[in-house]
Design a protein around this motif. Structure first.
Motif, PDB file in Angstrom:
ATOM      1  N   THR A 142       0.807  -1.223   0.000  1.00  0.00           N
ATOM      2  CA  THR A 142       0.000   0.000   0.000  1.00  0.00           C
ATOM      3  C   THR A 142       0.840   1.272   0.000  1.00  0.00           C
ATOM      4  N   ALA A 143       2.113   1.174   0.327  1.00  0.00           N
ATOM      5  CA  ALA A 143       3.003   2.342   0.333  1.00  0.00           C
ATOM      6  C   ALA A 143       3.788   2.480  -0.975  1.00  0.00           C
ATOM      7  N   ALA A 144       3.445   1.689  -1.985  1.00  0.00           N
ATOM      8  CA  ALA A 144       4.210   1.642  -3.235  1.00  0.00           C
ATOM      9  C   ALA A 144       4.380   3.010  -3.896  1.00  0.00           C
ATOM     10  N   HIS A 145       3.435   3.915  -3.722  1.00  0.00           N
ATOM     11  CA  HIS A 145       3.500   5.221  -4.391  1.00  0.00           C
ATOM     12  C   HIS A 145       4.044   6.326  -3.490  1.00  0.00           C
ATOM     13  N   LEU A 146       4.455   5.980  -2.297  1.00  0.00           N
ATOM     14  CA  LEU A 146       4.962   6.975  -1.350  1.00  0.00           C
ATOM     15  C   LEU A 146       6.227   7.656  -1.859  1.00  0.00           C
ATOM     16  N   GLN A 147       7.052   6.937  -2.572  1.00  0.00           N
ATOM     17  CA  GLN A 147       8.284   7.523  -3.111  1.00  0.00           C
ATOM     18  C   GLN A 147       7.979   8.755  -3.966  1.00  0.00           C
ATOM     19  N   GLN A 148       6.913   8.691  -4.768  1.00  0.00           N
ATOM     20  CA  GLN A 148       6.540   9.831  -5.606  1.00  0.00           C
ATOM     21  C   GLN A 148       6.232  11.056  -4.759  1.00  0.00           C
ATOM     22  N   LEU A 149       5.564  10.836  -3.635  1.00  0.00           N
ATOM     23  CA  LEU A 149       5.248  11.954  -2.746  1.00  0.00           C
ATOM     24  C   LEU A 149       6.529  12.590  -2.210  1.00  0.00           C
ATOM     25  N   TRP A 150       7.485  11.757  -1.750  1.00  0.00           N
ATOM     26  CA  TRP A 150       8.732  12.300  -1.197  1.00  0.00           C
ATOM     27  C   TRP A 150       9.528  13.040  -2.269  1.00  0.00           C
ATOM     28  N   VAL A 151       9.518  12.554  -3.496  1.00  0.00           N
ATOM     29  CA  VAL A 151      10.204  13.255  -4.585  1.00  0.00           C
ATOM     30  C   VAL A 151       9.520  14.601  -4.840  1.00  0.00           C
ATOM     31  N   ALA A 152       8.184  14.622  -4.792  1.00  0.00           N
ATOM     32  CA  ALA A 152       7.441  15.866  -4.981  1.00  0.00           C
ATOM     33  C   ALA A 152       7.741  16.862  -3.860  1.00  0.00           C
ATOM     34  N   VAL A 153       7.849  16.368  -2.628  1.00  0.00           N
ATOM     35  CA  VAL A 153       8.196  17.247  -1.503  1.00  0.00           C
ATOM     36  C   VAL A 153       9.567  17.870  -1.741  1.00  0.00           C
ATOM     37  N   ARG A 154      10.528  17.053  -2.164  1.00  0.00           N
ATOM     38  CA  ARG A 154      11.870  17.591  -2.439  1.00  0.00           C
ATOM     39  C   ARG A 154      11.805  18.639  -3.548  1.00  0.00           C
ATOM     40  N   ALA A 155      11.038  18.375  -4.602  1.00  0.00           N
ATOM     41  CA  ALA A 155      10.913  19.330  -5.706  1.00  0.00           C
ATOM     42  C   ALA A 155      10.319  20.653  -5.218  1.00  0.00           C
ATOM     43  N   ALA A 156       9.327  20.582  -4.330  1.00  0.00           N
ATOM     44  CA  ALA A 156       8.708  21.793  -3.799  1.00  0.00           C
ATOM     45  C   ALA A 156       9.706  22.597  -2.957  1.00  0.00           C
ATOM     46  N   VAL A 157      10.470  21.897  -2.136  1.00  0.00           N
ATOM     47  CA  VAL A 157      11.479  22.579  -1.311  1.00  0.00           C
ATOM     48  C   VAL A 157      12.534  23.220  -2.210  1.00  0.00           C
ATOM     49  N   ARG A 158      12.979  22.489  -3.211  1.00  0.00           N
ATOM     50  CA  ARG A 158      13.955  23.044  -4.162  1.00  0.00           C
ATOM     51  C   ARG A 158      13.400  24.274  -4.865  1.00  0.00           C
ATOM     52  N   ASN A 159      12.104  24.232  -5.203  1.00  0.00           N
ATOM     53  CA  ASN A 159      11.474  25.337  -5.924  1.00  0.00           C
ATOM     54  C   ASN A 159      11.521  26.638  -5.126  1.00  0.00           C
TER      55      ASN A 159
END
Length: 151
Positions: A102-119
């Motif tokens: 059920t956590a298979a898509h969690l990685q995408q969320l963490w990558v998105a969080v990093r992208a937002a912080v970088r932005n």
């Protein structure tokens, strides 16, 4: 996101150097201006020197100076120099954190969080902060009423 004391002090020291650029500023003057422990600040300045963001100069006019104009150094670069990657999951980069079930898509969320912080952090320069002129997309983030509310 949590900013460490080391990261906060590093950005504040870099801003002090940015305001004085291209002149040198002593560690003592930076410490006094920002009410920071001088020994801790010197360790932070050593990290910034190893990251080639500041240069130390000896002598009568010695002190520290940025290696590039403040407009060419982002807050993200300063934070990475003292704290490492901007976003980590269990000590891993988000793209290296693997999940199953059920956590298979969690990685995408963490990558998105990093992208937002970088932005934000990679798009705001020391010069922007010294002038008090954040990029428009960052100013818009602070304009929403809930941005200032703790959760």
């Amino acid at each position: 996101m949590q900013v460490s004391a080391r990261g906060d002090y590093a950005v504040r020291a870099a801003l002090g150097l940015a305001a004085a650029y291209p002149n040198t500023v002593s560690a003592q003057a930076l410490a006094e201006e920002q009410s920071m422990p001088r020994k801790f600040l010197e360790a932070i300045l050593a990290d910034l020197r190893r990251a080639n963001l500041v240069r130390g100069l000896r002598g009568v006019d010695g002190g520290y100076v940025l290696t590039r104009p403040p407009a060419e150094i982002s807050v993200g670069q300063v934070l990475r120099a003292v704290d490492g990657p901007l976003a980590a999951v269990r000590g891993l980069r988000p793209e290296d954190a693997m999940y199953e079930g059920t956590a298979a898509h969690l990685q995408q969320l963490w990558v998105a969080v990093r992208a937002a912080v970088r932005n934000v952090l990679d798009e705001v320069s020391l010069a922007d902060l010294v002038r008090g002129r954040l990029p428009a997309h960052v100013r818009r983030l602070t304009a929403t009423p809930d941005a200032w509310q703790p959760r």
